[in-house]
Design a protein around this motif. Structure first.
Motif, PDB file in Angstrom:
ATOM      1  N   GLY A  99       0.935  -0.949  -0.006  1.00 60.23           N
ATOM      2  CA  GLY A  99      -0.045  -0.026   0.006  1.00 60.23           C
ATOM      3  C   GLY A  99       0.763   1.104  -0.036  1.00 60.23           C
ATOM      4  N   ALA A 100       0.585   2.418   0.823  1.00 62.38           N
ATOM      5  CA  ALA A 100       1.173   3.547   0.803  1.00 62.38           C
ATOM      6  C   ALA A 100       1.702   4.122  -0.282  1.00 62.38           C
ATOM      7  N   THR A 101       0.499   4.399  -1.202  1.00 61.68           N
ATOM      8  CA  THR A 101       0.526   5.075  -2.512  1.00 61.68           C
ATOM      9  C   THR A 101       0.344   6.447  -2.310  1.00 61.68           C
ATOM     10  N   THR A 102       0.166   7.105  -1.415  1.00 59.14           N
ATOM     11  CA  THR A 102       0.078   8.623  -1.193  1.00 59.14           C
ATOM     12  C   THR A 102       0.825   9.127   0.013  1.00 59.14           C
ATOM     13  N   TYR A 103       1.199  10.417   0.025  1.00 56.23           N
ATOM     14  CA  TYR A 103       2.000  10.977   1.071  1.00 56.23           C
ATOM     15  C   TYR A 103       1.456  10.804   2.582  1.00 56.23           C
ATOM     16  N   GLU A 104      -0.039  10.897   2.514  1.00 55.91           N
ATOM     17  CA  GLU A 104      -0.523  10.693   3.680  1.00 55.91           C
ATOM     18  C   GLU A 104      -0.428   9.266   4.151  1.00 55.91           C
ATOM     19  N   GLN A 105      -0.718   8.433   3.377  1.00 51.26           N
ATOM     20  CA  GLN A 105      -0.490   7.024   3.790  1.00 51.26           C
ATOM     21  C   GLN A 105       1.047   6.545   4.243  1.00 51.26           C
ATOM     22  N   VAL A 106       1.499   7.182   3.541  1.00 52.71           N
ATOM     23  CA  VAL A 106       3.194   6.830   3.967  1.00 52.71           C
ATOM     24  C   VAL A 106       3.403   7.504   5.482  1.00 52.71           C
ATOM     25  N   LEU A 107       2.627   8.715   5.733  1.00 49.40           N
ATOM     26  CA  LEU A 107       2.775   9.046   7.147  1.00 49.40           C
ATOM     27  C   LEU A 107       2.065   8.159   8.082  1.00 49.40           C
ATOM     28  N   GLY A 108       0.867   7.579   7.627  1.00 48.53           N
ATOM     29  CA  GLY A 108       0.435   6.714   8.684  1.00 48.53           C
ATOM     30  C   GLY A 108       1.229   5.371   8.585  1.00 48.53           C
ATOM     31  N   MET A 109       1.706   4.808   7.721  1.00 40.25           N
ATOM     32  CA  MET A 109       2.610   3.463   7.819  1.00 40.25           C
ATOM     33  C   MET A 109       3.804   4.188   8.832  1.00 40.25           C
ATOM     34  N   GLY A 110       4.462   5.114   8.519  1.00 42.45           N
ATOM     35  CA  GLY A 110       5.497   5.799   9.445  1.00 42.45           C
ATOM     36  C   GLY A 110       5.167   5.636  10.811  1.00 42.45           C
ATOM     37  N   LEU A 111       3.939   6.059  11.138  1.00 38.09           N
ATOM     38  CA  LEU A 111       3.466   6.309  12.651  1.00 38.09           C
ATOM     39  C   LEU A 111       3.283   4.829  12.938  1.00 38.09           C
ATOM     40  N   LEU A 112       2.906   3.530  12.316  1.00 40.50           N
ATOM     41  CA  LEU A 112       2.715   2.526  12.736  1.00 40.50           C
ATOM     42  C   LEU A 112       4.095   1.918  13.186  1.00 40.50           C
ATOM     43  N   LEU A 113       5.162   2.500  12.166  1.00 41.16           N
ATOM     44  CA  LEU A 113       6.369   2.005  12.551  1.00 41.16           C
ATOM     45  C   LEU A 113       6.961   2.277  13.846  1.00 41.16           C
ATOM     46  N   GLY A 114       6.136   3.056  14.760  1.00 42.83           N
ATOM     47  CA  GLY A 114       6.772   3.459  15.974  1.00 42.83           C
ATOM     48  C   GLY A 114       6.701   2.044  16.731  1.00 42.83           C
ATOM     49  N   VAL A 115       6.177   1.111  16.381  1.00 43.44           N
ATOM     50  CA  VAL A 115       6.477  -0.423  17.069  1.00 43.44           C
ATOM     51  C   VAL A 115       7.829  -0.721  16.977  1.00 43.44           C
ATOM     52  N   ALA A 116       8.341  -0.494  16.064  1.00 46.75           N
ATOM     53  CA  ALA A 116      10.176  -0.663  15.740  1.00 46.75           C
ATOM     54  C   ALA A 116      10.857   0.093  16.802  1.00 46.75           C
ATOM     55  N   GLY A 117      10.323   1.357  16.835  1.00 44.87           N
ATOM     56  CA  GLY A 117      11.216   2.297  17.887  1.00 44.87           C
ATOM     57  C   GLY A 117      10.932   1.926  19.330  1.00 44.87           C
ATOM     58  N   ALA A 118       9.798   1.355  19.580  1.00 46.46           N
ATOM     59  CA  ALA A 118       9.486   0.807  21.022  1.00 46.46           C
ATOM     60  C   ALA A 118      10.295  -0.346  21.447  1.00 46.46           C
ATOM     61  N   SER A 119      11.071  -0.848  20.717  1.00 49.33           N
ATOM     62  CA  SER A 119      11.804  -2.059  20.752  1.00 49.33           C
ATOM     63  C   SER A 119      13.150  -1.723  21.777  1.00 49.33           C
ATOM     64  N   PHE A 120      13.271  -0.408  22.015  1.00 48.55           N
ATOM     65  CA  PHE A 120      14.026   0.144  23.003  1.00 48.55           C
ATOM     66  C   PHE A 120      13.696  -0.235  24.528  1.00 48.55           C
ATOM     67  N   ALA A 121      12.310  -0.331  24.749  1.00 53.27           N
ATOM     68  CA  ALA A 121      11.783  -0.739  25.927  1.00 53.27           C
ATOM     69  C   ALA A 121      11.849  -2.114  26.256  1.00 53.27           C
TER      70      ALA A 121
END
Length: 406
Positions: A99-121
């Motif tokens: 998916g992620a075919t628009t700028y807004e969708q890429v932003l949404g996908m990027g927000l979901l990528l926060g689960v990767a950054g939470a690996s720190f905890a």
């Protein structure tokens, strides 16, 4: 070398390896949008402010989730929580791939990528509980050196993006994610990470947030880790826009900068174990501020590259120093503390590229953003000097932090 080997053998090293691997691969996923930022930005024709937001949103997602994941680590254990995060990352990769075919969708996908950054905890509490108190700085530094995932993301992602397209790069990441989940499930001890705690999450949060040192350490980490991850995400765009480098060359230089900040993080924790985190910090933050001021002058690329390598190396060293203080100050609440303070680091990472992009559009230069960051480093240094005066300039070791809760 012998003391480092001895420190490595002092705890359960397979769990330490699992913590490092989880954070390493998660960091690749977390910074994938930043590593592909030039290609994605050209695809959608973005402004500087939109570019800054593009690479900053995954960092915001990580910041928002780290507190929750830190509490889950304390409550359910690092192993179960870590496996859940890897599944979440897989879903984000599927979105980016299919998916992620628009700028807004890429932003949404990027927000979901926060689960990767939470690996720190997950990674840091796991490393902390796998090793005795005398080796906390070292163990947490090793686990957190998984932020070297920025090297893999910055080096390989632009090359793969030019070959197979940026959507396919997200699909390709599903393979290392699956292998990481298998290894993590195999080597990590299930009894590490606080599983079985019956304390309510709200109680743990209230107790942590009543500690003034929690806010202070959050600010320090927002400067060191926020600076490191924010620049790691934005440097491909910065080198491309400021110096006209190709996406591959910009990614290669970013990988070099990220490598410097990653490999030195365990050294920062090790030095802080021996000398005291506060005593090291009083020299660290002036150095970060000075380096940011020099970068704000926008020197030629031949000067900017080694300058930014040193800058990210200094920030990486500082990450290890700050979390040595955290592990000493909150030994029984390390999951919760990692979540809150790690979230502050993620927010710092979100703010820096966002500010660089906005100030580029409004002031016409990236220099203003670096000057703003230098000012924050100066404030951090002043706060450390005040803390040292209150505790006594000669304090060191575990007693160094005994007054920070008051």
């Amino acid at each position: 070398m012998a003391p480092l080997i001895q420190a490595f053998r002092a705890g359960h090293w397979p769990s330490l390896f699992g913590a490092w691997l989880h954070f390493e691969v998660s960091f690749v996923v977390w910074l994938l949008v930043g590593a592909l930022g030039v290609i994605i930005a050209e695809d959608f024709g973005l402004t500087a402010s939109q570019k800054g937001l593009l690479v900053a949103v995954p960092l915001l997602g990580g910041a928002l989730l780290r507190i929750v994941i830190g509490l889950c680590t304390d409550r359910f254990g690092a192993k179960r929580t870590g496996l859940g995060l890897l599944i979440g990352q897989g879903l984000a990769m599927l979105w980016g791939w299919l998916g992620a075919t628009t700028y807004e969708q890429v932003l949404g996908m990027g927000l979901l990528l926060g689960v990767a950054g939470a690996s720190f905890a997950v990674a840091l509490p796991l490393a902390s509980r796998a090793y005795p108190p005398a080796h906390q700085g070292f163990a947490m530094g090793v686990a957190a050196s998984g932020n070297s995932g920025v090297v893999l993301a910055a080096f390989f992602a632009p090359r793969l993006g030019e070959l197979i397209g940026w959507h396919a790069v997200f699909g390709l990441m599903l393979i290392p994610l699956a292998l990481t989940a298998l290894a993590f499930a195999t080597v990590v001890r299930a009894d590490l990470g606080g599983a079985g705690s019956e304390e309510r999450w709200s109680t743990m949060m209230r107790r942590g947030l009543r500690q003034p040192s929690m806010y202070w350490l959050s600010f320090l980490y927002a400067v060191t880790f926020g600076g490191f991850v924010g620049l790691s995400s934005f440097l491909p765009i910065y080198f491309h826009d400021q110096y006209g480098l190709t996406p591959v060359m910009a990614g290669t230089i970013t990988a070099l900068c990220g490598l410097a900040g990653s490999v030195i993080r365990p050294v920062g924790g090790y030095v802080a174990d021996r000398c005291g985190g506060l005593r090291v910090s009083r020299y660290l933050f002036p150095a970060i501020g000075l380096l940011a001021v020099l970068t704000s002058q926008l020197p030629t690329v031949h000067v900017a590259v080694p300058l930014l390598v040193i800058t990210l190396g200094t920030m990486g060293f500082g990450n290890g120093v700050v979390f040595q203080i955290v592990s000493d100050r909150f030994p029984k609440q390390i999951g919760m503390a990692s979540g809150i303070i790690g979230a502050a680091g993620g927010l710092g990472g979100f703010a820096l590229p966002s500010a660089l992009g906005v100030l580029k559009d409004t002031a016409g230069s990236y220099g203003a953003g670096f000057l703003l960051f230098a000012g924050l480093a100066a404030v951090a240094w002043i706060s450390i000097e005040l803390a040292m005066r209150r505790l006594g300039a000669g304090a060191g070791g575990s007693t160094e932090y005994s007054g920070l809760s008051h």
